[in-house]
Design an enzyme around this catalytic site. Sequence first.
Site, PDB file in Angstrom:
ATOM      1  N   GLU A  39     -57.696  11.859  26.778  1.00 43.51           N
ATOM      2  CA  GLU A  39     -56.621  12.539  26.056  1.00 43.51           C
ATOM      3  C   GLU A  39     -55.628  11.503  25.541  1.00 43.51           C
ATOM      4  O   GLU A  39     -55.154  10.655  26.310  1.00 43.51           O
ATOM      5  CB  GLU A  39     -55.919  13.530  26.971  1.00 43.51           C
ATOM      6  CG  GLU A  39     -54.805  14.316  26.289  1.00 43.51           C
ATOM      7  CD  GLU A  39     -54.065  15.232  27.253  1.00 43.51           C
ATOM      8  OE1 GLU A  39     -53.012  15.749  26.853  1.00 43.51           O
ATOM      9  OE2 GLU A  39     -54.523  15.413  28.397  1.00 43.51           O
ATOM     10  N   ASP A  50     -43.363  17.914  28.334  1.00 42.10           N
ATOM     11  CA  ASP A  50     -43.563  16.671  29.058  1.00 42.10           C
ATOM     12  C   ASP A  50     -42.353  16.326  29.912  1.00 42.10           C
ATOM     13  O   ASP A  50     -41.203  16.451  29.477  1.00 42.10           O
ATOM     14  CB  ASP A  50     -43.857  15.528  28.080  1.00 42.10           C
ATOM     15  CG  ASP A  50     -45.209  15.686  27.415  1.00 42.10           C
ATOM     16  OD1 ASP A  50     -46.170  16.004  28.134  1.00 42.10           O
ATOM     17  OD2 ASP A  50     -45.305  15.500  26.190  1.00 42.10           O
ATOM     18  N   TYR A 159     -57.586  24.263  29.939  1.00 46.32           N
ATOM     19  CA  TYR A 159     -56.663  23.372  30.641  1.00 46.32           C
ATOM     20  C   TYR A 159     -55.772  24.240  31.519  1.00 46.32           C
ATOM     21  O   TYR A 159     -54.932  24.977  31.023  1.00 46.32           O
ATOM     22  CB  TYR A 159     -55.847  22.602  29.598  1.00 46.32           C
ATOM     23  CG  TYR A 159     -55.043  21.425  30.096  1.00 46.32           C
ATOM     24  CD1 TYR A 159     -54.289  21.478  31.257  1.00 46.32           C
ATOM     25  CD2 TYR A 159     -55.001  20.256  29.356  1.00 46.32           C
ATOM     26  CE1 TYR A 159     -53.537  20.401  31.687  1.00 46.32           C
ATOM     27  CE2 TYR A 159     -54.256  19.161  29.774  1.00 46.32           C
ATOM     28  CZ  TYR A 159     -53.529  19.246  30.946  1.00 46.32           C
ATOM     29  OH  TYR A 159     -52.789  18.176  31.365  1.00 46.32           O
TER      30      TYR A 159
END
Length: 244
Positions: A39, A50, A159
């Site tokens: 990734e 994030d 995911y």
Amino acid sequence: MIFADDNAKKLVPYVTGGVTEDWADCLRAYRDNGADAIEIGLPFSDPMLDGPTIQEASDRALARGTTVDGILAEVRALRAEVPLIVMTYANLALRPGFAGRLAEAGISGLIVPDAPLDEVAPIRDAANAAGLDLIPLVAPSTRPDRLRDIAAGAQGFVYAVSVLGTTGERDRLDAAAGPLATAVRTLTALPVLIGFGVSAPEHAAAAVRDADGVVVASALMRRLLDGASPAELGTQIARFREAI
């Protein structure tokens, strides 16, 4: 298809594109030490999903003058020999021609964490037209009905975000990870990979009891930001590979 159709546990390490001058050597080191796919995060000025480590990596990359075109040029010159997946945000992914640029550079998949299910169609259509899989995320808070809808339209892999929160290193794998992976695996034949907080080989070993693999991100970027070389990160990936 991101992964071979087999039962092997999948290992997907992460690197922020442009974070260091030799960042592309991380791709080689990951590949050579057992990564099944890699990734690549495109540095972004406001990465809402994030945590501090990936934000710091993005800031460092942007301070170096890193651009999307520059990252893709380095990727294009690299024979990665494993699938490459780009993670970015919707305001980049929605730009005309973006998916085609990724495909031309040899990218196989795309993750857009801030594109909700009800609004993802334009990104998915552009990605698919360019030959990319659009990889969805699910979380412990995802409602069962939406989980079914996400799984039904999933591409590449699912995911599974192990925690309610942003990315980051953690001292243990969250207890929600296993039940989430188990639930998703009843809904799709695609691999289900656990990410967010997979910070040590023992976390990965625990995760794959219920999941088909793991994504390892912040733990690697913390080491890189602290001065580790690509070769040292490759050694760490080998430990994750052995653990799973």
